[in-house]
Design an enzyme around this catalytic site. Structure first.
Site, PDB file in Angstrom:
ATOM      1  CG  ASP A 104      -7.969  -0.813  -5.169  1.00 30.96           C
ATOM      2  OD1 ASP A 104      -7.798  -1.109  -6.424  1.00 30.96           O
ATOM      3  OD2 ASP A 104      -7.124  -0.892  -4.179  1.00 30.96           O
ATOM      4  NE  ARG A 119      -0.962  -2.359 -10.409  1.00 29.85           N
ATOM      5  CZ  ARG A 119      -1.485  -2.956  -9.388  1.00 29.85           C
ATOM      6  NH1 ARG A 119      -2.138  -4.291  -9.757  1.00 29.85           N
ATOM      7  NH2 ARG A 119      -1.536  -2.487  -8.007  1.00 29.85           N
ATOM      8  CE  LYS A 132      -4.719  -6.191  -1.715  1.00 33.20           C
ATOM      9  NZ  LYS A 132      -3.608  -5.915  -2.684  1.00 33.20           N
ATOM     10  CG  ASN A 133      -3.694  -2.088  -0.858  1.00 32.86           C
ATOM     11  OD1 ASN A 133      -3.430  -3.259  -1.319  1.00 32.86           O
ATOM     12  ND2 ASN A 133      -4.804  -1.522  -1.743  1.00 32.86           N
ATOM     13  NE  ARG A 174      -3.244 -10.836  -5.106  1.00 35.13           N
ATOM     14  CZ  ARG A 174      -3.285  -9.723  -5.965  1.00 35.13           C
ATOM     15  NH1 ARG A 174      -3.955  -9.430  -6.995  1.00 35.13           N
ATOM     16  NH2 ARG A 174      -2.563  -8.421  -5.524  1.00 35.13           N
ATOM     17  CB  CYS A 193      -0.026  -6.389 -13.426  1.00 32.29           C
ATOM     18  SG  CYS A 193      -1.783  -6.863 -12.348  1.00 32.29           S
TER      19      CYS A 193
HETATM   20  C1  UD1 Z   1      -1.676   0.522  -4.790  1.00 34.82           C
HETATM   21  C2  UD1 Z   1      -2.462  -0.499  -4.484  1.00 34.82           C
HETATM   22  C3  UD1 Z   1      -3.776  -0.813  -5.435  1.00 34.82           C
HETATM   23  C4  UD1 Z   1      -4.449   0.296  -5.802  1.00 34.82           C
HETATM   24  C5  UD1 Z   1      -3.414   1.491  -6.264  1.00 34.82           C
HETATM   25  C6  UD1 Z   1      -4.019   2.765  -6.514  1.00 34.82           C
HETATM   26  C7  UD1 Z   1      -1.133  -1.800  -2.923  1.00 34.82           C
HETATM   27  C8  UD1 Z   1      -0.544  -3.147  -2.820  1.00 34.82           C
HETATM   28  N1  UD1 Z   1      -2.062  -1.837  -4.157  1.00 34.82           N
HETATM   29  O1  UD1 Z   1      -1.119  -0.073  -6.166  1.00 34.82           O
HETATM   30  O2  UD1 Z   1      -4.544  -1.765  -4.703  1.00 34.82           O
HETATM   31  O3  UD1 Z   1      -5.363   0.263  -6.933  1.00 34.82           O
HETATM   32  O4  UD1 Z   1      -2.397   1.802  -5.492  1.00 34.82           O
HETATM   33  O5  UD1 Z   1      -4.882   3.019  -5.438  1.00 34.82           O
HETATM   34  O6  UD1 Z   1      -1.095  -1.134  -2.211  1.00 34.82           O
HETATM   35  N2  UD1 Z   1       2.546   4.059 -12.174  1.00 34.82           N
HETATM   36  C9  UD1 Z   1       3.641   4.381 -13.013  1.00 34.82           C
HETATM   37  N3  UD1 Z   1       4.948   4.552 -12.709  1.00 34.82           N
HETATM   38  C10 UD1 Z   1       5.242   4.210 -11.442  1.00 34.82           C
HETATM   39  C11 UD1 Z   1       4.135   3.812 -10.543  1.00 34.82           C
HETATM   40  C12 UD1 Z   1       2.841   3.680 -11.025  1.00 34.82           C
HETATM   41  O7  UD1 Z   1       3.310   4.774 -14.280  1.00 34.82           O
HETATM   42  O8  UD1 Z   1       6.417   4.391 -11.116  1.00 34.82           O
HETATM   43  C13 UD1 Z   1       1.034   4.102 -12.611  1.00 34.82           C
HETATM   44  C14 UD1 Z   1       0.641   2.728 -12.791  1.00 34.82           C
HETATM   45  O9  UD1 Z   1       0.869   2.040 -13.961  1.00 34.82           O
HETATM   46  C15 UD1 Z   1      -0.799   3.107 -12.696  1.00 34.82           C
HETATM   47  C16 UD1 Z   1      -0.907   4.276 -11.739  1.00 34.82           C
HETATM   48  O10 UD1 Z   1       0.255   4.774 -11.651  1.00 34.82           O
HETATM   49  O11 UD1 Z   1      -1.397   2.990 -13.697  1.00 34.82           O
HETATM   50  C17 UD1 Z   1      -1.180   3.959 -10.220  1.00 34.82           C
HETATM   51  O12 UD1 Z   1      -0.224   3.104  -9.673  1.00 34.82           O
HETATM   52  P1  UD1 Z   1       0.118   3.069  -8.260  1.00 34.82           P
HETATM   53  O13 UD1 Z   1      -0.388   4.273  -7.476  1.00 34.82           O
HETATM   54  O14 UD1 Z   1       1.661   3.060  -8.038  1.00 34.82           O
HETATM   55  O15 UD1 Z   1      -0.607   1.853  -7.407  1.00 34.82           O
HETATM   56  P2  UD1 Z   1       0.029   0.747  -6.661  1.00 34.82           P
HETATM   57  O16 UD1 Z   1       1.177   1.272  -5.870  1.00 34.82           O
HETATM   58  O17 UD1 Z   1       0.724  -0.399  -7.739  1.00 34.82           O
END
Ligand code: UD1
Length: 418
Positions: free
Chosen positions: A305, A121, A22-23, A397, A116
């Site tokens: 995850d 996030r 999915k991701n 989802r 979320c």
């Molecule tokens: C993706 C995955 C999700 C997985 C996560 C971590 C998808 C659709 N989802 O989510 O299933 O759990 O990676 O492996 O691919 N953060 C910030 N600022 C930012 C971006 C992130 O503070 O600009 C923080 C977020 O709040 C969170 C952490 O970093 O606490 C991890 O986020 P991130 O690695 O970006 O995860 P996603 O890409 O949202």
């Protein structure tokens, strides 16, 4: 509202095949926006998040056709540069259209994702990175506007944290930027390697796949491609934990076991016998579950995850374990539901103390989010009596035919409408 009804304690064994990640698939679909023409992405799971991404792309003017786990995206005529709130609110990952749109068209408007339910996030790193590449970012009426009328310019971007989404957005932005971009502290998840592979076959020049430094030399244009999505390591991990809970043997195929090295090591330490295969792994367990501590971390650390599913396993261990969640600030909501099934869990901040109990009891529970919901189903498989999991739209989802796949292993499980 649909629910999943499980009668626990049926032996589980056999082979189950996982689909594409999915991701990864969601980002590969967004990457198709970078090139005029029709890209085809294969091994795409039939899950509702893919439907939302298809709606986002169609809203932009792309033509999207889905057929038998393939998604074709014709991004020749992009008529709008706006991802609307109704769609972004359904799926935060819609934010990854920002990078490709601003890279190809010099402008993009994406609704601000709301909070979320697994912790706030943020997207600050996505936006800061785009600013480094020369985009002007403004906020208006709930939208993020990114503008780079003269095109993006290569730059060095150092991420505070190896964010998966920020790395992907910046990769997709920088492939068409003028000059060289270096992303430092980039995330290294296998899904990012998959995106790099698709971008490279589209004509992008990227060095450093699977490392924390990605170097991208911008090109003027990219071409549409056909690409096959990497297998879903998290779907695979979920069925492996199901096998570990019941004893198995359960074989999961369709993924690379190297992508789950940390989970498999922790499952072995917990008393499971794991046999890696070229395209999957087999799990069996004869003895008791040994308590094992885990701490979630970016790849190759223990995947956040898989934290909920692993907690279900620890809930039945012979002793106490500590589960530390480092990636999200509040990813323990499912634990309250697990406690309603008899688990003994104390949460303090981002740590959970799990005291193993002899058995879980079936109960009516609600799925709080995607992986938490799947975990309640796993708990139901080994609980005494019947478990009814509500709010299963969260599970839809990210899991294609969870009930059918578990039933094929021998579970007494049904999806009930209404
Ligand atoms: C993706 C995955 C999700 C997985 C996560 C971590 C998808 C659709 N989802 O989510 O299933 O759990 O990676 O492996 O691919 N953060 C910030 N600022 C930012 C971006 C992130 O503070 O600009 C923080 C977020 O709040 C969170 C952490 O970093 O606490 C991890 O986020 P991130 O690695 O970006 O995860 P996603 O890409 O949202």
């Amino acid at each position: 509202m649909e629910s999943i009804v499980v009668m626990g304690r049926r032996p589980l064994s056999g082979t189950v095949k996982v689909g594409g990640a999915k991701n990864s698939a969601l980002k590969l679909m967004a990457a198709a926006l970078l090139a005029p023409g029709k890209s085809v992405i294969r091994n795409v799971p039939d899950i509702s998040d893919v439907g939302v991404m298809a709606d986002v792309l169609e809203h932009l003017g792309a033509r999207v056709t889905r057929e038998d786990h393939s998604v074709a995206v014709d991004a020749t005529n992009i008529a709008s540069l706006e991802a609307p709130y109704e769609l972004v609110a359904q799926m935060r990952a819609s934010i990854v259209v920002l990078g490709p749109l601003v890279a190809r068209f010099g402008s993009a408007h994406v609704a601000m994702p709301g909070g979320c339910n697994i912790g706030s996030r943020k997207i600050d790193m996505h936006l800061l990175g785009l600013q480094h590449l020369g985009a002007v970012i403004t906020f208006e009426h709930g939208f993020i506007n990114a503008s780079a009328p003269d095109g993006l310019k290569g730059a060095q971007v150092i991420l505070d944290f190896p964010s998966v989404g920020a790395t992907e957005n910046l990769l997709m932005a920088s492939v068409l930027a003028e000059g060289t971009t270096v992303i430092e502290n980039a995330a290294r998840e296998p899904e990012i390697g998959d995106l790099v592979d698709m971008l490279v076959s589209m004509g992008a020049r990227i060095e450093g796949r699977d490392t924390s430094t990605l170097e991208i030399r911008g090109v003027r244009s990219l071409s549409p491609v056909e690409h096959t999505t990497v297998g879903d390591r998290i779907e695979a991990g979920t069925y492996l934990v199901a096998g570990a809970l019941g004893g198995g043997p359960v074989t999961v195929v369709g993924f690379d076991p190297a992508h789950l090295e940390m989970l498999l090591a922790k499952m072995s330490a917990a008393g499971c016998d794991i046999e890696p295969l070229p395209d999957g792994a087999t799990v069996r367990r004869e003895g008791p579950i040994t308590p094992v501590d885990i701490s979630t971390l970016p790849y190759p650390g223990f995947p956040t995850d898989m934290q909920p599913q692993f907690m279900a396993l620890m809930a039945l261990a012979e002793g106490n374990s500590v589960i530390t969640e480092n990636v999200y600030e509040s990813r323990f909501m499912f634990a309250d539901e697990l406690k309603r099934m008899g688990a003994d869990i104390d949460i303090e901040g981002h740590r959970a103390l799990v005291r193993g109990v002899g058995a879980l009891q079936g109960a009516p529970v609600r799925s709080p989010d995607l992986r938490g919901g799947a975990t309640l189903v796993l708990a139901g498989l080994v609980a005494e009596g019947q478990t009814v999991v509500g709010d299963v739209h969260h599970i839809m989802r990210g899991y294609e035919d969870l009930t059918g796949k578990l039933a094929s292993l021998g579970a007494d499980i049904n999806l009930l409408e209404g």
